[in-house]
Design an enzyme around this catalytic site. Structure first.
Site, PDB file in Angstrom:
ATOM      1  N   GLY A 237      13.171  -1.311   1.649  1.00 16.01           N
ATOM      2  CA  GLY A 237      14.588  -0.988   1.374  1.00 16.01           C
ATOM      3  C   GLY A 237      15.277  -1.752   0.555  1.00 16.01           C
ATOM      4  O   GLY A 237      16.173  -1.150   0.486  1.00 16.01           O
TER       5      GLY A 237
ATOM      6  N   GLY B 195       7.430  -1.611  -2.429  1.00 12.21           N
ATOM      7  CA  GLY B 195       6.535  -0.578  -2.738  1.00 12.21           C
ATOM      8  C   GLY B 195       7.059   0.268  -3.961  1.00 12.21           C
ATOM      9  O   GLY B 195       6.661   0.638  -5.265  1.00 12.21           O
TER      10      GLY B 195
ATOM     11  N   TYR C  45      -0.927   5.642  12.715  1.00 12.83           N
ATOM     12  CA  TYR C  45      -2.275   5.436  12.578  1.00 12.83           C
ATOM     13  C   TYR C  45      -3.003   4.983  13.558  1.00 12.83           C
ATOM     14  O   TYR C  45      -2.503   4.447  14.803  1.00 12.83           O
ATOM     15  CB  TYR C  45      -2.194   4.987  10.933  1.00 12.83           C
ATOM     16  CG  TYR C  45      -1.667   6.229   9.913  1.00 12.83           C
ATOM     17  CD1 TYR C  45      -1.584   6.813  10.322  1.00 12.83           C
ATOM     18  CD2 TYR C  45      -0.762   5.216   9.236  1.00 12.83           C
ATOM     19  CE1 TYR C  45      -0.679   7.790   9.015  1.00 12.83           C
ATOM     20  CE2 TYR C  45      -0.643   5.434   9.054  1.00 12.83           C
ATOM     21  CZ  TYR C  45       0.196   7.363   8.399  1.00 12.83           C
ATOM     22  OH  TYR C  45       0.869   7.894   7.376  1.00 12.83           O
TER      23      TYR C  45
ATOM     24  N   ALA D 263      -0.856  -0.588  11.650  1.00  6.80           N
ATOM     25  CA  ALA D 263       0.494   0.370  11.563  1.00  6.80           C
ATOM     26  C   ALA D 263       1.039   1.012  10.950  1.00  6.80           C
ATOM     27  O   ALA D 263      -0.221   2.376  10.880  1.00  6.80           O
ATOM     28  CB  ALA D 263       1.365  -0.708  10.355  1.00  6.80           C
ATOM     29  N   ASN D 264       2.407   1.674  11.229  1.00  2.00           N
ATOM     30  CA  ASN D 264       3.177   3.066  10.536  1.00  2.00           C
ATOM     31  C   ASN D 264       1.748   4.842  11.624  1.00  2.00           C
ATOM     32  O   ASN D 264       2.143   5.510  11.104  1.00  2.00           O
ATOM     33  CB  ASN D 264       2.072   3.079   9.686  1.00  2.00           C
ATOM     34  CG  ASN D 264       3.297   2.640   8.691  1.00  2.00           C
ATOM     35  OD1 ASN D 264       3.923   1.279   9.045  1.00  2.00           O
ATOM     36  ND2 ASN D 264       3.343   2.562   7.289  1.00  2.00           N
TER      37      ASN D 264
ATOM     38  N   GLN E 191      -6.839  -1.155   1.356  1.00  2.00           N
ATOM     39  CA  GLN E 191      -6.434  -0.508   2.870  1.00  2.00           C
ATOM     40  C   GLN E 191      -7.426  -0.049   3.230  1.00  2.00           C
ATOM     41  O   GLN E 191      -7.735   1.452   2.924  1.00  2.00           O
ATOM     42  CB  GLN E 191      -5.000  -1.041   2.590  1.00  2.00           C
ATOM     43  CG  GLN E 191      -4.462  -0.213   4.130  1.00  2.00           C
ATOM     44  CD  GLN E 191      -3.308   0.208   4.048  1.00  2.00           C
ATOM     45  OE1 GLN E 191      -2.780   1.840   3.916  1.00  2.00           O
ATOM     46  NE2 GLN E 191      -2.066  -1.198   4.730  1.00  2.00           N
TER      47      GLN E 191
ATOM     48  N   PRO F  41       0.569  -1.110  -0.070  1.00  2.00           N
ATOM     49  CA  PRO F  41      -0.013   0.174  -0.287  1.00  2.00           C
ATOM     50  C   PRO F  41       1.131   1.714  -0.112  1.00  2.00           C
ATOM     51  O   PRO F  41       1.620   1.343   1.182  1.00  2.00           O
ATOM     52  CB  PRO F  41      -0.955   0.165   1.306  1.00  2.00           C
ATOM     53  CG  PRO F  41       0.279  -0.967   2.435  1.00  2.00           C
ATOM     54  CD  PRO F  41       0.513  -2.008   1.059  1.00  2.00           C
TER      55      PRO F  41
ATOM     56  N   ARG G   6      -2.112  -5.551   8.853  1.00  2.00           N
ATOM     57  CA  ARG G   6      -0.595  -4.735   8.545  1.00  2.00           C
ATOM     58  C   ARG G   6      -0.351  -4.617  10.114  1.00  2.00           C
ATOM     59  O   ARG G   6      -1.019  -3.636  10.737  1.00  2.00           O
ATOM     60  CB  ARG G   6      -0.364  -4.047   8.073  1.00  2.00           C
ATOM     61  CG  ARG G   6       0.601  -3.328   7.493  1.00  2.00           C
ATOM     62  CD  ARG G   6       0.939  -2.652   5.736  1.00  2.00           C
ATOM     63  NE  ARG G   6       2.264  -3.227   5.409  1.00  2.00           N
ATOM     64  CZ  ARG G   6       2.974  -1.802   5.219  1.00  2.00           C
ATOM     65  NH1 ARG G   6       2.809  -0.364   5.130  1.00  2.00           N
ATOM     66  NH2 ARG G   6       3.754  -2.391   3.982  1.00  2.00           N
TER      67      ARG G   6
ATOM     68  N   HIS H 211      -5.366  -1.386   8.518  1.00  2.00           N
ATOM     69  CA  HIS H 211      -4.258  -0.517   8.407  1.00  2.00           C
ATOM     70  C   HIS H 211      -3.552  -0.471  10.257  1.00  2.00           C
ATOM     71  O   HIS H 211      -4.440   0.271  10.649  1.00  2.00           O
ATOM     72  CB  HIS H 211      -3.759   0.432   8.099  1.00  2.00           C
ATOM     73  CG  HIS H 211      -2.886   1.034   8.120  1.00  2.00           C
ATOM     74  ND1 HIS H 211      -2.001   0.754   7.981  1.00  2.00           N
ATOM     75  CD2 HIS H 211      -1.839   1.675   7.207  1.00  2.00           C
ATOM     76  CE1 HIS H 211      -0.506   0.766   8.089  1.00  2.00           C
ATOM     77  NE2 HIS H 211      -0.869   2.260   7.014  1.00  2.00           N
TER      78      HIS H 211
ATOM     79  N   ASN I 125       5.992   8.427  12.571  1.00  2.00           N
ATOM     80  CA  ASN I 125       4.544   9.291  13.202  1.00  2.00           C
ATOM     81  C   ASN I 125       4.307   9.402  14.796  1.00  2.00           C
ATOM     82  O   ASN I 125       3.614   8.890  15.127  1.00  2.00           O
ATOM     83  CB  ASN I 125       2.996   8.753  12.761  1.00  2.00           C
ATOM     84  CG  ASN I 125       2.453   8.905  10.798  1.00  2.00           C
ATOM     85  OD1 ASN I 125       3.188  10.430  11.343  1.00  2.00           O
ATOM     86  ND2 ASN I 125       2.657   8.155  10.663  1.00  2.00           N
TER      87      ASN I 125
ATOM     88  N   THR J 184       0.072   5.392  -0.079  1.00  2.00           N
ATOM     89  CA  THR J 184      -0.787   6.858  -0.407  1.00  2.00           C
ATOM     90  C   THR J 184       0.115   7.569  -1.654  1.00  2.00           C
ATOM     91  O   THR J 184       1.516   7.525  -1.978  1.00  2.00           O
ATOM     92  CB  THR J 184      -0.101   7.732   0.791  1.00  2.00           C
ATOM     93  OG1 THR J 184      -0.919   6.987   1.747  1.00  2.00           O
ATOM     94  CG2 THR J 184      -0.902   9.290   0.608  1.00  2.00           C
TER      95      THR J 184
END
Length: 355
Positions: free
Chosen positions: A289, A310, A180, A177-178, A99, A24, A227, A175, A235, A26
Site C-alpha cells: 500500500g 503487487g 499459511y 507468511a500470511n 513461490q 507474489p 517470505r 511461503h 488468515n 494469487t
C-alpha cells in the site's frame, strides 16, 4: 528518475538489472487440475522487465491447495505448464522464482483434488470462510499433522522445488507468511503442539527451518528464497511477540546463505530494522500500500536491498518503463483480481498503447 531503484542487484546467483520486484499474487486462473495455461505464460512474460518476478502461490502437494484454480508443482502436467511460463519469461528477458505455498488449514475439501480434510500444526479451525464453487463455506477443523507427516510435507516442498527447477524456474520462494502452513507453525494460536514442533520459539521455528534446509539442499541455497510476515494477523494468525520468534528464526536461517529473505513489512519500524540487522544477505521488503517514494526510501535507508510491488505490477505490465518515463499508471481493477479470463489479467495497456 535518478534513484537507487535502477541500480543492479543480486538475488543469490541471479543478477538483476534493477531493484524492483513483482510480489507474489494469487490470480486463480490455472486449470481445475492446477496447470498454468498459455494465458499464464503471457501474463508473466508481459511483466518480464521487472527485476525479478515471484510467482503466485503454487501448491507443492494436493494437501497444499486452498483456493480454486491455483497452480501446483506436483504433477507432470503442472510442471509442463510451468515450463511454458518460464520459457516465455526467459524469452522476454525476465527472471522468475516460483513461490511454493502450502495453505495448511486455510482450505476447504471442496477446493482440493482429493476432497480431504485440511492439515495443520493443530486441530484448530481458522475464523472466516473459504470461497468454493458453491459459494463461501466455513473452513473446517483441520487434522493435526503427525511427525512422520510433517517430515513428508517437508519432502513435498523439496520435490516441488526440484520440479520448479526442472520446469526452468530461476529459483523458488518458500511461503512462510500470511497465515499459511509454515506461518501456522510459527504462530501462538494455530500451533498448540507440545512435541518438538510446538511450545517454545525454538520448537515452533523448527518446521520452517527444516523446510528451508531441505529445499536449499535440493536445489542450492542461491536459488532458495523465503517470505515471512512477522505479526501479520491475516488468515486468523496471532503472534503475541514476533521478536521472540523471528529473531531465532533468522538466526537459524542466516547460516544457510539463502538467495534472499522477503519481508512483509510488519508496520513496526523498529522491528523491521531489527530484522534487517539480523539478516546478512539480500532483503526484499514488501511495504503493502505504500507509494513508490516510500519504497525507494527503504532502499536509500539501507532497510531494503530490493522492494516488491503487487497491484502496481499487476496493472502495469511495463511498470519500470512507465516509472522511468514519469508516465501515468493504470488503475488496478480489483473486481478481476481472482479468477476469470484475460480481462484484468493480460489486457492492461502498455504505455505506448495507452497513448
Amino acid at each position: 528518475m535518478t534513484t537507487p531503484l535502477w541500480t543492479p542487484a543480486v538475488a543469490g546467483d541471479v543478477k538483476l538489472e534493477h531493484r524492483l520486484v513483482m510480489a507474489p499474487m494469487t490470480r486463480s486462473r490455472a486449470t481445475p487440475d492446477g496447470v498454468p495455461t498459455a494465458l499464464t505464460a503471457a501474463y508473466y512474460a508481459q511483466r518480464a522487465s521487472l527485476g525479478l518476478l515471484i510467482s503466485e502461490g503454487t501448491q507443492p502437494s494436493a494437501d497444499g491447495q486452498g483456493y480454486l484454480l491455483t497452480p501446483g508443482m506436483h504433477t507432470d502436467e503442472q510442471v509442463a505448464g510451468w515450463r511454458r511460463v518460464t520459457d516465455a519469461v526467459h524469452a522476454a528477458g525476465g527472471r522468475l522464482f516460483v513461490q511454493l505455498m502450502h495453505v495448511g488449514r486455510i482450505s476447504h475439501p471442496d477446493n482440493t483434488p482429493h476432497g480431504r480434510q485440511p492439515v495443520a500444526p493443530s486441530a484448530v479451525a481458522p475464523a472466516g470462510t473459504m470461497f468454493t464453487a458453491t459459494g463461501p463455506r466455513s473452513m473446517p477443523v483441520p487434522r493435526s499433522l503427525t511427525v512422520p507427516e510433517i517430515e513428508a510435507t517437508q519432502d513435498d516442498f523439496r520435490r516441488a522445488a526440484a520440479a520448479a527447477i526442472d520446469a526452468g524456474a530461476d529459483g523458488v520462494e518458500i511461503h512462510a507468511a500470511n497465515g499459511y502452513l509454515i506461518h501456522q507453525f510459527l504462530s501462538d494460536n494455530a500451533n498448540q503442539r507440545t512435541d518438538e514442533y510446538g511450545g517454545s520459539a525454538q520448537r515452533r521455528i523448527r518446521f520452517a527451518v527444516e523446510v528451508a534446509q531441505a529445499v536449499a539442499a535440493e536445489i542450492g541455497a542461491a536459488r532458495t528464497g523465503i517470505r515471512i510476515a512477522p505479526g501479520n494477523p491475516f488468515n486468523d494468525i496471532i503472534e503475541s511477540n514476533p521478536r521472540d520468534v523471528y529473531g531465532p528464526l533468522l538466526s537459524a536461517l542466516a547460516p544457510l546463505d539463502l538467495a534472499y529473505l522477503h519481508l512483509v513489512h510488519p508496520g513496526d519500524e523498529d522491528l523491521a530494522r531489527t530484522l534487517r540487522a539480523a539478516w546478512p544477505g539480500t532483503l526484499i521488503v514488501n511495504r503493502g500500500g505504500a507509494d513508490l517514494q516510500t519504497r525507494v526510501a527503504d532502499i536509500e535507508a539501507g532497510l531494503a536491498d530490493l522492494v516488491s510491488v503487487g497491484a502496481m505490477a499487476l496493472a502495469n505490465p511495463d511498470l519500470p518503463e512507465r516509472l522511468r518515463a514519469g508516465a501515468t499508471l493504470n488503475t488496478p481493477d480489483r473486481a478481476t483480481f481472482y479468477g476469470g479470463d484475460h480481462r484484468g489479467y493480460t489486457d492492461y495497456p502498455r504505455m505506448q498503447e495507452a497513448s
